[in-house]
Write a protein that holds these residues in place. Structure first.
Motif, PDB file in Angstrom:
ATOM      1  N   SER A 159     122.887   5.315 110.049  1.00  0.00           N
ATOM      2  CA  SER A 159     123.822   5.568 111.145  1.00  0.00           C
ATOM      3  C   SER A 159     125.207   5.864 110.577  1.00  0.00           C
ATOM      4  O   SER A 159     125.557   5.376 109.508  1.00  0.00           O
ATOM      5  CB  SER A 159     123.885   4.327 112.050  1.00  0.00           C
ATOM      6  OG  SER A 159     125.016   4.354 112.879  1.00  0.00           O
ATOM      7  N   ILE A 268     119.913   0.840 111.735  1.00  0.00           N
ATOM      8  CA  ILE A 268     120.377   1.508 112.949  1.00  0.00           C
ATOM      9  C   ILE A 268     119.879   0.698 114.133  1.00  0.00           C
ATOM     10  O   ILE A 268     118.753   0.195 114.133  1.00  0.00           O
ATOM     11  CB  ILE A 268     119.870   2.971 113.003  1.00  0.00           C
ATOM     12  CG1 ILE A 268     120.459   3.721 114.176  1.00  0.00           C
ATOM     13  CG2 ILE A 268     118.364   3.043 113.008  1.00  0.00           C
ATOM     14  CD1 ILE A 268     120.201   5.228 114.128  1.00  0.00           C
ATOM     15  N   ASP A 272     123.485   1.624 119.202  1.00  0.00           N
ATOM     16  CA  ASP A 272     124.394   2.471 118.413  1.00  0.00           C
ATOM     17  C   ASP A 272     124.590   3.863 119.010  1.00  0.00           C
ATOM     18  O   ASP A 272     125.514   4.578 118.605  1.00  0.00           O
ATOM     19  CB  ASP A 272     123.864   2.636 116.977  1.00  0.00           C
ATOM     20  CG  ASP A 272     123.941   1.354 116.173  1.00  0.00           C
ATOM     21  OD1 ASP A 272     124.587   0.407 116.643  1.00  0.00           O
ATOM     22  OD2 ASP A 272     123.342   1.313 115.079  1.00  0.00           O
TER      23      ASP A 272
END
Length: 314
Positions: A159, A268, A272
């Motif tokens: 991410s 991740i 998010d």
């Protein structure tokens, strides 16, 4: 002039530069990178999977591996994606990895420029890009810096907005690999066994040890070494690898984007997506059940299905 161009590439104004313009400016950018950061772009090794008649009109898929990996880790998946989609697939070794050149500099902008250089050499002006972990961040930076080059983006278990606490244990892996000592002249099979025995005390996960040992190579004089540039990776890890470049905040890639996470991974998170969409407004996020950080090797069939569906639609 050259300093101004390199600064332009590394700032928010890059979104105003089209691909064709970037190619024309490339020699100046490269020279500027040398004078600005004492580092040049490096030549990247790659493997290409394509039909001999090369009739596909779809953009090639570029695959970027993760930290301490190589293009070889993606050999089977590259072949499967090519066979199922008909797209040309180009799997690349990052700088300081595999068969690519080494450099003291290891930042995401530098790695993105390396890919740009390779695509220019191959005379490819449009690609889909897929990257895992470190390669995923390189793919993100490439799409943010040169959005006209990227037709679609796939990011695997990483991410731009968070970092897994586990990632900082990588320093221990670097130290463990440096500490391995193998005498010259023995067979590779025995060298691998000795390396495994020495890594076992620090790295209990046999799959992780096997992954690291894929980097063990024998030199022409019979001695053993690691093909990854461990000193450079360790020096750059904390500041340039473990975190996403803060200087790119505010840039956007508005093309089709898919983030694929492992349900057992913390690289991740399901929450998010809103922050991811600040960089990638069209991003979707999906998780593969039962997979950890190495999603593509732990659940290859499901991963292949998701990737090929996305590529067929985008």
């Amino acid at each position: 002039m050259t300093n101004m161009l390199f600064n332009l590439i590394l700032t928010k104004n890059i979104s105003k530069i089209c691909t064709s313009t970037l190619w024309r400016l490339y020699p100046l950018i490269t020279r500027s990178a040398t004078t600005t950061s004492n580092a040049e772009t490096v030549d990247l090794a790659y493997s290409s999977y394509e039909y001999t008649d090369n009739t596909s009109a779809m953009p090639p898929l570029v695959i970027l591996h993760g930290l301490l990996g190589s293009k070889n880790n993606w050999n089977s998946m590259s072949k499967a994606i090519h066979k199922k989609t008909g797209r040309k697939v180009i799997s690349i070794d990052a700088r300081n990895h595999g068969d690519s050149k080494h450099s003291p500099q290891h930042t995401y902008p530098h790695m993105a420029h390396d890919v740009m250089k390779l695509l220019k050499k191959l005379e490819i002006s449009k690609v889909s890009v897929m990257g895992h972990s470190m390669g995923g961040r390189t793919a993100m930076v490439l799409s943010l810096l040169c959005s006209d080059l990227v037709s679609s983006l796939i990011v695997v278990d990483i991410s731009p907005v968070k970092t897994s606490p586990q990632i900082f244990s990588m320093i221990n892996l670097f130290d463990a690999m440096v500490a391995v000592s193998i005498r010259s002249g023995i067979a590779m099979s025995k060298a691998r066994k000795l390396a495994d025995d020495q890594l076992k005390a620090i790295i209990p996960d046999v799959n992780l040890r096997n992954f690291l040992i894929t980097n063990l190579v024998q030199t022409n004089n019979g001695s053993y070494t690691w093909r990854v540039n461990i000193p450079s990776l360790k020096d750059n890890f904390q500041q340039n690898i473990a975190t996403f470049p803060a200087s790119l905040k505010g840039l956007q890639y508005a093309g089709p984007t898919l983030f694929i996470g492992g349900s057992l991974s913390d690289y991740i998170g399901k929450n998010d997506l809103p922050e991811i969409q600040e960089y990638f407004p069209l991003a979707d996020l999906t998780f593969i059940e039962g997979a950890g950080h190495w999603v593509h090797s732990q659940k290859p069939e499901k991963f292949l299905e998701i990737v090929c569906k996305f590529l067929s639609e985008k």
